[in-house]
Design a protein around this motif. Structure first.
Motif: not given
Length: 421
Positions: A5-9, A23-33, A38-40, A43-44
């Protein structure tokens, strides 16, 4: 490996970088398991810095990124350390922009330090905080901000009993604390000062510092009683003498002291009563390890303090006493009793004189001055010795006076018979 999901975002964000990354930073904790967060996050950040969005836009995105790390410092400190350390490394590699992000890297270091503190890795926390730039051409901190960082470093080093490094930063604080208005920072400074004095075996100064803190009404009552207890312990461990007696008097007269476990031994010391060994053992159970450390002569700080106190108490009970008998009373050898007595007399902490030939100590009335060199430890004393010295002095004066009379009346006789050629 970045989560799907984070890769697609990230792919979508690259098309409209500024709003896309926000937008990605706002939602990353919901998108990332949780296991991939940490890895996501790593990468961001790499993606944002590689996008060359300019300093202003990148700073705006960093303001969204840093709170995410901060939110993990308490709940997942290892993640905060991993992501924060990676962020510092990546920013440092961008030599063209790294100097423009001093505020951001400083904030990240503070977050990492907080995470280390939550893991009780105090040395690592102090190290990270010490790397925060204080005064540079790009960044100058106010005195309150400097003090806040240095106080944290001092407290971290004190948690691992590294008083030497703690004192280094405390000395920096001393130069600016008169300009610091924050009451919490001022309180931590005072408490750190007392703890360092305590760790350095400067017990009398520590007792005064702890006692001053115990009088601050703004702090919690339990903390006031704790610092009062520390003040009593340090006063008891301080070298016996007039200055310690004043400190003991102040503490004993404080009506709060009767509620503390240390009140019994405090009362005995204040009234110059002999301290028994079982009381010493009971008191020692509440002391910190450094307060039980051995001194250069092999005794503990507590044993030395009690020995000196009991020596002063003996002066209230006896007019004179032999060194061996005094040693039995103090629980040490006669030679040790003699050395302790001589040292206290020389330092002005005991009013007495010594007959080292007869091996006796003669206690004198009055309070000691506390001034070094005011005692008589270097000379040999005792009533009989003093009378003998006076007689010898009178006899030599008479001989000298007779020789002078003979020289005046019979100069030739003296020259021929008495003068040494």
């Amino acid at each position: 490996m970045v989560s799907p999901k984070v890769h697609a975002a990230l792919e979508a964000a690259r098309k409209t970088p500024a709003p896309g990354y926000r937008d990605l930073l706002t939602t990353i904790q919901d998108l990332s398991p949780p296991e991939d967060l940490a890895t996501d996050l790593q990468a961001v950040l790499e993606d944002i810095l590689d996008a060359n969005l300019g300093v202003v836009t990148t700073r705006i995105l960093m303001r969204e990124y840093i709170p995410i790390i901060k939110s993990q410092a308490s709940s997942n400190p290892n993640l905060a350390i991993k992501v924060g350390s990676h962020a510092l490394q990546v920013i440092a590699q961008k030599t063209t922009i790294s100097s423009s992000f001093i505020d951001q890297t400083s904030n990240i270091r503070e977050i990492i330090a907080t995470a280390y503190e939550n893991l009780e890795d105090w040395t690592s926390a102090a190290r990270v905080l010490s790397e925060i730039p204080i005064d540079t051409s790009q960044r100058r901190l106010a005195d309150d901000e400097k003090a806040g960082i240095w106080v944290r470093i001092v407290r971290c080093y004190l948690e691992v009993d590294d008083a030497t490094k703690a004192e280094t930063y405390l000395n920096k604080l001393k130069n600016i604390m008169h300009k610091v208005s924050d009451p919490v920072t001022n309180l931590h400074f005072k408490l750190s000062t007392a703890r360092i004095q305590d760790s350095n075996n400067s017990f009398l100064n520590a007792a005064h510092s702890y006692y001053d803190i115990s009088l601050i009404q703004e702090i919690d009552e339990d903390e006031r009683f704790r610092t009062l207890s520390m003040a009593i312990k340090c006063a008891i461990l301080a070298p016996a003498g007039p200055q310690r007696s004043k400190a003991l008097g102040k503490l004993y007269k404080d009506e709060r002291s009767i509620k503390l476990e240390e009140h019994g031994i405090l009362e005995k010391m204040f009234f110059d009563r002999l301290i028994e060994q079982d009381e010493v053992e009971k008191f020692s159970k509440g002391l910190a390890p450094h307060q039980l450390a051995k001194t250069s002569d092999g005794s503990t700080v507590l044993a030395r303090a009690v020995c000196e106190h009991n020596l002063l108490s003996a002066g209230k009970l006896y007019a004179n006493i032999g060194f061996d008998e005094l040693g039995v009373l103090l629980g040490v050898s006669g030679e040790r009793a003699e050395d302790t007595t001589a040292k206290m007399i020389e330092q002005g902490r005991l009013k007495a004189s010594m007959d080292q030939i007869g091996r006796y100590i003669y206690f004198e009335a009055g309070e000691p001055s506390g001034e070094s060199g005011s005692g008589h430890a270097e000379a040999v004393f005792g009533k009989e010795i003093r009378r003998w010295d006076a007689s010898v002095h009178t006899a030599t004066e008479d001989v000298e006076r007779l020789a002078n009379l003979l020289q005046a009346e019979f100069p030739l006789f003296v020259a021929s018979n008495l003068m040494v050629k």
